[in-house]
Motif scaffolding. Structure first.
Motif, PDB file in Angstrom:
ATOM      1  N   CYS A 141      69.416  62.573  52.391  1.00 34.99           N
ATOM      2  CA  CYS A 141      68.276  62.286  51.499  1.00 34.99           C
ATOM      3  C   CYS A 141      68.630  62.643  50.060  1.00 34.99           C
ATOM      4  O   CYS A 141      68.382  61.869  49.124  1.00 34.99           O
ATOM      5  CB  CYS A 141      67.044  63.083  51.934  1.00 34.99           C
ATOM      6  SG  CYS A 141      66.500  62.778  53.627  1.00 34.99           S
ATOM      7  N   LEU A 142      69.236  63.817  49.866  1.00 30.05           N
ATOM      8  CA  LEU A 142      69.565  64.274  48.520  1.00 30.05           C
ATOM      9  C   LEU A 142      70.714  63.467  47.919  1.00 30.05           C
ATOM     10  O   LEU A 142      70.810  63.334  46.697  1.00 30.05           O
ATOM     11  CB  LEU A 142      69.920  65.756  48.543  1.00 30.05           C
ATOM     12  CG  LEU A 142      68.776  66.690  48.964  1.00 30.05           C
ATOM     13  CD1 LEU A 142      69.232  68.139  48.962  1.00 30.05           C
ATOM     14  CD2 LEU A 142      67.565  66.516  48.055  1.00 30.05           C
TER      15      LEU A 142
ATOM     16  N   GLU B  54      71.375  55.199  51.954  1.00 26.85           N
ATOM     17  CA  GLU B  54      70.414  54.325  52.613  1.00 26.85           C
ATOM     18  C   GLU B  54      69.758  55.033  53.797  1.00 26.85           C
ATOM     19  O   GLU B  54      68.533  54.978  53.973  1.00 26.85           O
ATOM     20  CB  GLU B  54      71.106  53.046  53.071  1.00 26.85           C
ATOM     21  CG  GLU B  54      70.211  52.046  53.780  1.00 26.85           C
ATOM     22  CD  GLU B  54      69.252  51.318  52.854  1.00 26.85           C
ATOM     23  OE1 GLU B  54      68.373  50.600  53.369  1.00 26.85           O
ATOM     24  OE2 GLU B  54      69.389  51.459  51.616  1.00 26.85           O
ATOM     25  N   ASP B  55      70.576  55.717  54.607  1.00 29.11           N
ATOM     26  CA  ASP B  55      70.016  56.448  55.745  1.00 29.11           C
ATOM     27  C   ASP B  55      69.112  57.577  55.290  1.00 29.11           C
ATOM     28  O   ASP B  55      68.071  57.834  55.893  1.00 29.11           O
ATOM     29  CB  ASP B  55      71.141  57.015  56.625  1.00 29.11           C
ATOM     30  CG  ASP B  55      71.777  55.958  57.512  1.00 29.11           C
ATOM     31  OD1 ASP B  55      71.279  54.811  57.526  1.00 29.11           O
ATOM     32  OD2 ASP B  55      72.768  56.280  58.193  1.00 29.11           O
ATOM     33  N   GLY B  56      69.521  58.259  54.221  1.00 29.14           N
ATOM     34  CA  GLY B  56      68.693  59.344  53.700  1.00 29.14           C
ATOM     35  C   GLY B  56      67.340  58.855  53.234  1.00 29.14           C
ATOM     36  O   GLY B  56      66.310  59.506  53.447  1.00 29.14           O
TER      37      GLY B  56
ATOM     38  N   LEU C 129      62.686  63.178  45.173  1.00 27.53           N
ATOM     39  CA  LEU C 129      63.922  63.871  45.526  1.00 27.53           C
ATOM     40  C   LEU C 129      64.044  65.202  44.790  1.00 27.53           C
ATOM     41  O   LEU C 129      64.547  66.190  45.342  1.00 27.53           O
ATOM     42  CB  LEU C 129      65.127  62.990  45.210  1.00 27.53           C
ATOM     43  CG  LEU C 129      65.314  61.771  46.115  1.00 27.53           C
ATOM     44  CD1 LEU C 129      66.455  60.896  45.610  1.00 27.53           C
ATOM     45  CD2 LEU C 129      65.584  62.208  47.547  1.00 27.53           C
ATOM     46  N   ALA C 130      63.569  65.246  43.540  1.00 22.76           N
ATOM     47  CA  ALA C 130      63.591  66.516  42.798  1.00 22.76           C
ATOM     48  C   ALA C 130      62.700  67.546  43.477  1.00 22.76           C
ATOM     49  O   ALA C 130      63.048  68.733  43.586  1.00 22.76           O
ATOM     50  CB  ALA C 130      63.135  66.280  41.355  1.00 22.76           C
ATOM     51  N   SER C 131      61.565  67.111  43.958  1.00 23.93           N
ATOM     52  CA  SER C 131      60.664  67.998  44.671  1.00 23.93           C
ATOM     53  C   SER C 131      61.292  68.478  45.974  1.00 23.93           C
ATOM     54  O   SER C 131      61.206  69.652  46.335  1.00 23.93           O
ATOM     55  CB  SER C 131      59.343  67.272  44.950  1.00 23.93           C
ATOM     56  OG  SER C 131      58.395  68.136  45.521  1.00 23.93           O
ATOM     57  N   LEU C 132      61.946  67.563  46.678  1.00 22.18           N
ATOM     58  CA  LEU C 132      62.631  67.936  47.912  1.00 22.18           C
ATOM     59  C   LEU C 132      63.738  68.939  47.629  1.00 22.18           C
ATOM     60  O   LEU C 132      63.883  69.955  48.325  1.00 22.18           O
ATOM     61  CB  LEU C 132      63.206  66.689  48.585  1.00 22.18           C
ATOM     62  CG  LEU C 132      64.088  66.917  49.819  1.00 22.18           C
ATOM     63  CD1 LEU C 132      63.264  67.518  50.956  1.00 22.18           C
ATOM     64  CD2 LEU C 132      64.731  65.608  50.264  1.00 22.18           C
TER      65      LEU C 132
END
Length: 326
Positions: free
Chosen positions: A281-282, A286-288, A312-315
């Motif tokens: 994700c980070l 594509e899978d992320g 993404l920044a929050s994650l």
């Protein structure tokens, strides 16, 4: 060794019923994240189109990716196969497995299971095998699984179907919803009813649980496996309104327990630890993006890059790093 970004997960197990212990809730510590970032959400909300909902096919594909990235399924399987048996009176009263040496009851009563929202059937397969091993060889095991998603229905049928008709075991996989018009109906009484990560999809939660409790045998149990309020639910709470214009399907164990308390449904509660690897994700792969889309219950690929970057920044602010790569 490469580092992996880990979001800690908790699952909760709840037993609910007319008497304490009939309902068990198990909560995987659900994708624990540390810091909240909500800056600018109100301003963003005024601007943009929202993310598209997940189609049936997308849901199944993204779910498989998330499952592979998480230890939640493994943690739930471990709890269901090692901790649950002692909490099932109808199982502990049985004469035991083939090698137990215990006397076999003359006319064994079937042990009945209803699994609601079985998904691909992976967890159900483990529960089915555990029960068959613990029940006396002559005692019938009747296992019914409900899965209305056509992709998951076929996967579940493939996983569980071969067990039907062998060793006093009957398996039925039905493409039907639960507690809905035209859905599943039965006059049978069940020793075990399972809700594994599906309560999000029942708007009338207490009515759904009351319906399930009404289907229990005298010593039956309703078992719920559900996410806690930490981790991904924090991310959902902070961003879902901005991403998809509503917070539907955000439901944590704290909210479930609060509703059950108000309705007078006493229950037992346990937590088990699990983790979600959010490295992809980070990285923005594509899978992320598909994993994160599943977590946020919408197709993030349809959003503009700036809004995805904000998510993404929050994650990134919430994850823990695992230096071992494990």
């Amino acid at each position: 060794m490469r580092s992996e970004a880990i979001a800690q997960c908790s699952s909760t197990s709840l037993h609910v019923g007319p008497q304490r212990g009939s309902l068990l809730m198990v909560a995987p510590l659900a994708d624990i994240l540390d810091v909240g970032m909500q800056q600018g959400l109100e301003q963003q909300r005024a601007n943009t189109a929202f993310a598209s909902p997940l189609s049936t096919e997308m849901y199944a594909e993204f779910y498989a990716l998330r499952k592979r990235a998480s230890t939640m399924t493994a943690a739930a399987i471990k709890w269901l196969t090692t901790e649950l048996p002692a909490r099932l009176p109808a199982l502990s009263q049985d004469s035991g497995g083939a090698d137990s040496g215990s006397p076999v009851i003359a006319e064994p009563t079937p042990f009945r299971v209803l699994s609601i929202g079985s998904g691909s059937g992976e967890l159900d397969l483990e529960v089915l095998q555990m029960l068959r091993a613990r029940l006396s060889p002559r005692r019938p095991l009747i296992y019914q699984a409900l899965e209305p998603n056509p992709v998951h229905y076929n996967e579940c049928l493939h996983a569980l179907g071969p067990f039907s008709g062998h060793d006093a075991t009957t398996v039925e996989v039905l493409p039907l919803p639960f507690a809905a018009p035209g859905g599943f109906a039965s006059q049978e009484r069940y020793d075990l009813v399972l809700f594994i990560h599906v309560l999000y999809y029942f708007p009338k939660l207490i009515d759904c649980l009351a319906h399930a409790l009404g289907m229990l045998a005298p010593s039956g149990r309703v078992v719920i496996v559900h996410q806690t309020e930490v981790g991904i639910p924090e991310l959902q709470e902070a961003h879902m309104m901005d991403l998809r214009s509503n917070r539907e399907q955000i439901l944590t164990t704290a909210q479930v327990r609060s509703q059950m308390h108000e309705a007078g449904l006493r229950h037992d509660y346990e937590e088990v630890e699990a983790h979600l690897d959010v490295s992809e994700c980070l990285r923005g792969s594509e899978d992320g993006l598909k994993i994160l889309s599943f977590c946020m219950e919408c197709d993030l690929r349809s959003l503009d890059e700036a809004r995805r970057d904000g998510l993404l920044a929050s994650l990134r602010a919430r994850v823990q790093l695992s230096p071992t790569g494990a």
